[in-house]
Design an enzyme around this catalytic site. Sequence first.
Site, PDB file in Angstrom:
ATOM      1  N   GLN A 133      39.472 -27.881 -50.940  1.00 42.16           N
ATOM      2  CA  GLN A 133      38.968 -28.095 -49.577  1.00 42.16           C
ATOM      3  C   GLN A 133      39.841 -29.126 -48.843  1.00 42.16           C
ATOM      4  O   GLN A 133      39.816 -30.305 -49.192  1.00 42.16           O
ATOM      5  CB  GLN A 133      37.518 -28.611 -49.657  1.00 42.16           C
ATOM      6  CG  GLN A 133      36.870 -28.931 -48.320  1.00 42.16           C
ATOM      7  CD  GLN A 133      35.449 -29.451 -48.495  1.00 42.16           C
ATOM      8  OE1 GLN A 133      35.097 -29.986 -49.552  1.00 42.16           O
ATOM      9  NE2 GLN A 133      34.636 -29.318 -47.476  1.00 42.16           N
ATOM     10  N   SER A 136      39.571 -33.838 -45.325  1.00 40.11           N
ATOM     11  CA  SER A 136      39.819 -35.253 -45.072  1.00 40.11           C
ATOM     12  C   SER A 136      41.306 -35.556 -44.928  1.00 40.11           C
ATOM     13  O   SER A 136      42.156 -34.962 -45.610  1.00 40.11           O
ATOM     14  CB  SER A 136      39.257 -36.101 -46.215  1.00 40.11           C
ATOM     15  OG  SER A 136      37.892 -35.822 -46.397  1.00 40.11           O
ATOM     16  N   SER A 168      39.988 -32.644 -53.822  1.00 44.68           N
ATOM     17  CA  SER A 168      39.562 -32.417 -55.207  1.00 44.68           C
ATOM     18  C   SER A 168      40.189 -31.146 -55.760  1.00 44.68           C
ATOM     19  O   SER A 168      40.188 -30.097 -55.107  1.00 44.68           O
ATOM     20  CB  SER A 168      38.039 -32.272 -55.284  1.00 44.68           C
ATOM     21  OG  SER A 168      37.412 -33.441 -54.859  1.00 44.68           O
ATOM     22  N   GLU A 251      27.706 -27.004 -48.455  1.00 43.73           N
ATOM     23  CA  GLU A 251      27.999 -28.098 -49.391  1.00 43.73           C
ATOM     24  C   GLU A 251      26.764 -28.965 -49.609  1.00 43.73           C
ATOM     25  O   GLU A 251      26.515 -29.441 -50.702  1.00 43.73           O
ATOM     26  CB  GLU A 251      29.147 -28.960 -48.843  1.00 43.73           C
ATOM     27  CG  GLU A 251      29.542 -30.094 -49.762  1.00 43.73           C
ATOM     28  CD  GLU A 251      30.851 -30.761 -49.367  1.00 43.73           C
ATOM     29  OE1 GLU A 251      31.305 -30.560 -48.226  1.00 43.73           O
ATOM     30  OE2 GLU A 251      31.415 -31.467 -50.210  1.00 43.73           O
TER      31      GLU A 251
HETATM   32  C1  LIG Z   1      35.149 -37.987 -55.411  1.00 47.40           C
HETATM   33  C2  LIG Z   1      35.536 -37.534 -54.038  1.00 47.40           C
HETATM   34  C3  LIG Z   1      35.949 -36.230 -53.839  1.00 47.40           C
HETATM   35  C4  LIG Z   1      36.331 -35.802 -52.552  1.00 47.40           C
HETATM   36  N1  LIG Z   1      36.779 -34.508 -52.404  1.00 47.40           N
HETATM   37  C5  LIG Z   1      37.208 -34.099 -51.189  1.00 47.40           C
HETATM   38  C6  LIG Z   1      37.767 -32.796 -51.009  1.00 47.40           C
HETATM   39  O1  LIG Z   1      37.861 -31.997 -51.959  1.00 47.40           O
HETATM   40  N2  LIG Z   1      38.222 -32.431 -49.788  1.00 47.40           N
HETATM   41  C7  LIG Z   1      38.130 -33.265 -48.721  1.00 47.40           C
HETATM   42  O2  LIG Z   1      38.534 -32.864 -47.615  1.00 47.40           O
HETATM   43  N3  LIG Z   1      37.623 -34.521 -48.842  1.00 47.40           N
HETATM   44  C8  LIG Z   1      37.165 -34.947 -50.056  1.00 47.40           C
HETATM   45  N4  LIG Z   1      36.656 -36.228 -50.216  1.00 47.40           N
HETATM   46  C9  LIG Z   1      36.671 -37.128 -49.060  1.00 47.40           C
HETATM   47  C10 LIG Z   1      35.305 -37.444 -48.497  1.00 47.40           C
HETATM   48  O3  LIG Z   1      34.793 -36.357 -47.772  1.00 47.40           O
HETATM   49  C11 LIG Z   1      35.483 -38.692 -47.612  1.00 47.40           C
HETATM   50  O4  LIG Z   1      35.813 -39.756 -48.473  1.00 47.40           O
HETATM   51  C12 LIG Z   1      34.258 -39.021 -46.814  1.00 47.40           C
HETATM   52  O5  LIG Z   1      34.032 -38.050 -45.822  1.00 47.40           O
HETATM   53  C13 LIG Z   1      34.386 -40.407 -46.133  1.00 47.40           C
HETATM   54  O6  LIG Z   1      35.577 -40.487 -45.422  1.00 47.40           O
HETATM   55  P1  LIG Z   1      36.609 -41.706 -45.633  1.00 47.40           P
HETATM   56  O7  LIG Z   1      36.823 -41.873 -47.085  1.00 47.40           O
HETATM   57  O8  LIG Z   1      37.775 -41.468 -44.744  1.00 47.40           O
HETATM   58  O9  LIG Z   1      35.807 -42.999 -45.150  1.00 47.40           O
HETATM   59  P2  LIG Z   1      35.595 -43.462 -43.641  1.00 47.40           P
HETATM   60  O10 LIG Z   1      35.176 -42.301 -42.811  1.00 47.40           O
HETATM   61  O11 LIG Z   1      36.783 -44.237 -43.224  1.00 47.40           O
HETATM   62  O12 LIG Z   1      34.357 -44.421 -43.815  1.00 47.40           O
HETATM   63  C14 LIG Z   1      34.469 -45.746 -44.339  1.00 47.40           C
HETATM   64  C15 LIG Z   1      33.083 -46.362 -44.338  1.00 47.40           C
HETATM   65  O13 LIG Z   1      32.573 -46.428 -42.990  1.00 47.40           O
HETATM   66  C16 LIG Z   1      31.330 -45.741 -42.901  1.00 47.40           C
HETATM   67  N5  LIG Z   1      31.254 -45.022 -41.620  1.00 47.40           N
HETATM   68  C17 LIG Z   1      32.178 -44.184 -41.096  1.00 47.40           C
HETATM   69  N6  LIG Z   1      31.755 -43.692 -39.912  1.00 47.40           N
HETATM   70  C18 LIG Z   1      30.531 -44.223 -39.679  1.00 47.40           C
HETATM   71  C19 LIG Z   1      29.576 -44.103 -38.633  1.00 47.40           C
HETATM   72  N7  LIG Z   1      29.788 -43.299 -37.589  1.00 47.40           N
HETATM   73  N8  LIG Z   1      28.427 -44.799 -38.724  1.00 47.40           N
HETATM   74  C20 LIG Z   1      28.182 -45.612 -39.805  1.00 47.40           C
HETATM   75  N9  LIG Z   1      29.060 -45.785 -40.822  1.00 47.40           N
HETATM   76  C21 LIG Z   1      30.208 -45.096 -40.769  1.00 47.40           C
HETATM   77  C22 LIG Z   1      31.341 -44.750 -44.058  1.00 47.40           C
HETATM   78  O14 LIG Z   1      30.026 -44.390 -44.444  1.00 47.40           O
HETATM   79  C23 LIG Z   1      32.061 -45.544 -45.129  1.00 47.40           C
HETATM   80  O15 LIG Z   1      31.162 -46.430 -45.765  1.00 47.40           O
HETATM   81  C24 LIG Z   1      36.259 -36.690 -51.466  1.00 47.40           C
HETATM   82  C25 LIG Z   1      35.840 -38.013 -51.668  1.00 47.40           C
HETATM   83  C26 LIG Z   1      35.484 -38.430 -52.934  1.00 47.40           C
HETATM   84  C27 LIG Z   1      35.036 -39.849 -53.112  1.00 47.40           C
END
Ligand SMILES: Cc1cc2nc3c(=O)[nH]c(=O)nc-3n(C[C@H](O)[C@H](O)[C@H](O)COP(=O)(O)OP(=O)(O)OC[C@H]3O[C@@H](n4cnc5c(N)ncnc54)[C@H](O)[C@@H]3O)c2cc1C
Length: 390
Positions: A133, A136, A168, A251
């Site tokens: 997928q 991100s 992933s 999902e």
């Molecule tokens: C084990 C694992 C597997 C994954 N697998 C995939 C995958 O296969 N494909 C893929 O595309 N992605 C994948 N991801 C990514 C995952 O979808 C993102 O990590 C997630 O959407 C959060 O985005 P970010 O890490 O950029 O954090 P950010 O969006 O930068 O967020 C950082 C912090 O700020 C908070 N935050 C952000 N916006 C807001 C808001 N509007 N209001 C309040 N709080 C907020 C968040 O909750 C978080 O605590 C995976 C992540 C993990 C940990």
Amino acid sequence: MVSSQSATASDEAFRAEVRDWLVANLDGEFAAVRGKGGPGREHEAYEQRLAWDRHLAAAGWTCVGWPVEFGGRGATIEQQVIFHEEYARADAPARVNHLGEELLGPTLIAFGTPEQQARFLPHIKDVTELWCQGYSEPGAGSDLAAVSTAATLRDGQWSITGQKVWTSLAHLADWCFVVARTEPGSQRHHGLSYLLVPMDQPGVTVRPITQLTGTSEFNEVFFDDARTDASLVVGGAGKGWTVAMGTLGFERGVSTLGQQLGFRRELAGVVELARRNGAAEDPIIRDQLTRAWLGLEVMRAHALRTLSSATSGTQASVAKLLWAHWHRGLGELAMDVAGAPSMVEGADGLDDWQRLFLFTRADTIYGGSSEIQRNIIAERTLGLPREARP
Ligand SMILES: Cc1cc2nc3c(=O)[nH]c(=O)nc-3n(C[C@H](O)[C@H](O)[C@H](O)COP(=O)(O)OP(=O)(O)OC[C@H]3O[C@@H](n4cnc5c(N)ncnc54)[C@H](O)[C@@H]3O)c2cc1C
């Protein structure tokens, strides 16, 4: 879990069929795959688990919830939950193509063209093409509308350039469903498209990311003039946001409902550890173990209610919050029960409880972080004003 009072005779017959098949087949060459794989342990017995998935497919036990005309069994939601429950009860291994089966397959069934459905669904069902997928990006996680990976049409093909992250299983995947910006200068959720991109080509580079567990299950994925056919856009060019949101609905939906028996087994393991090492004498640990058991009962009640009522959009968010925090808490509790030895890595590497603790830190992040789920509930259920968007 589907209660015995509410289950129909045909549900019970379905349960018996699944259970008997799993007992008979998790044997011989497949006996060794029991309990293997899963988050933090995707490397375990990978080839054997792939063979097991194909064995399941040959017997018609993959994609059970897909409609029959698309190669599934047309199982009801209740039957899908029963299937997941029995699968967990049998300690069957983690599936290798859950992203294809649970996310892309239902998306293609809902939004794909007949040609896309005919091209891709049979290979998801037979486990001959694995998917990842590509949502991100370094600057677009929770805020998916900030995607900047770009794609333009060139010589009958999409040319894709940009970077995805946390992808992933990209190192094992044959294909990736990619959200890309296909209208230059477009903003936010406008001008995005949902592309199906082959991974095995010169324009795609996969770089593993090492996790806290020491294993690498997700990756950075770089697209540098990667190509895919012009026809491989799902839902039409510029309509990617609607399709991407559809995938997220799958999902956060039924695929999480059957996981509770796996959790129950993990909790039983922590209780057993507490009995063995004497931690069960500690009144605080006893209290925590009891609370954990209660948390499981709450999740079970929520799942039953979700099944017996028309689902609202926020129930999936409630379910995600409940299980993610419960499971992360179980990892912490396992460390409390294990005590001082949990702080050091053994000669054989991390034990199951250390791995559980470390990997469950991710539960409240992937599939939509807890803050995002609470925002959804605040706005859609409580009717609070929309938070300011960038
Ligand atoms: C084990 C694992 C597997 C994954 N697998 C995939 C995958 O296969 N494909 C893929 O595309 N992605 C994948 N991801 C990514 C995952 O979808 C993102 O990590 C997630 O959407 C959060 O985005 P970010 O890490 O950029 O954090 P950010 O969006 O930068 O967020 C950082 C912090 O700020 C908070 N935050 C952000 N916006 C807001 C808001 N509007 N209001 C309040 N709080 C907020 C968040 O909750 C978080 O605590 C995976 C992540 C993990 C940990």
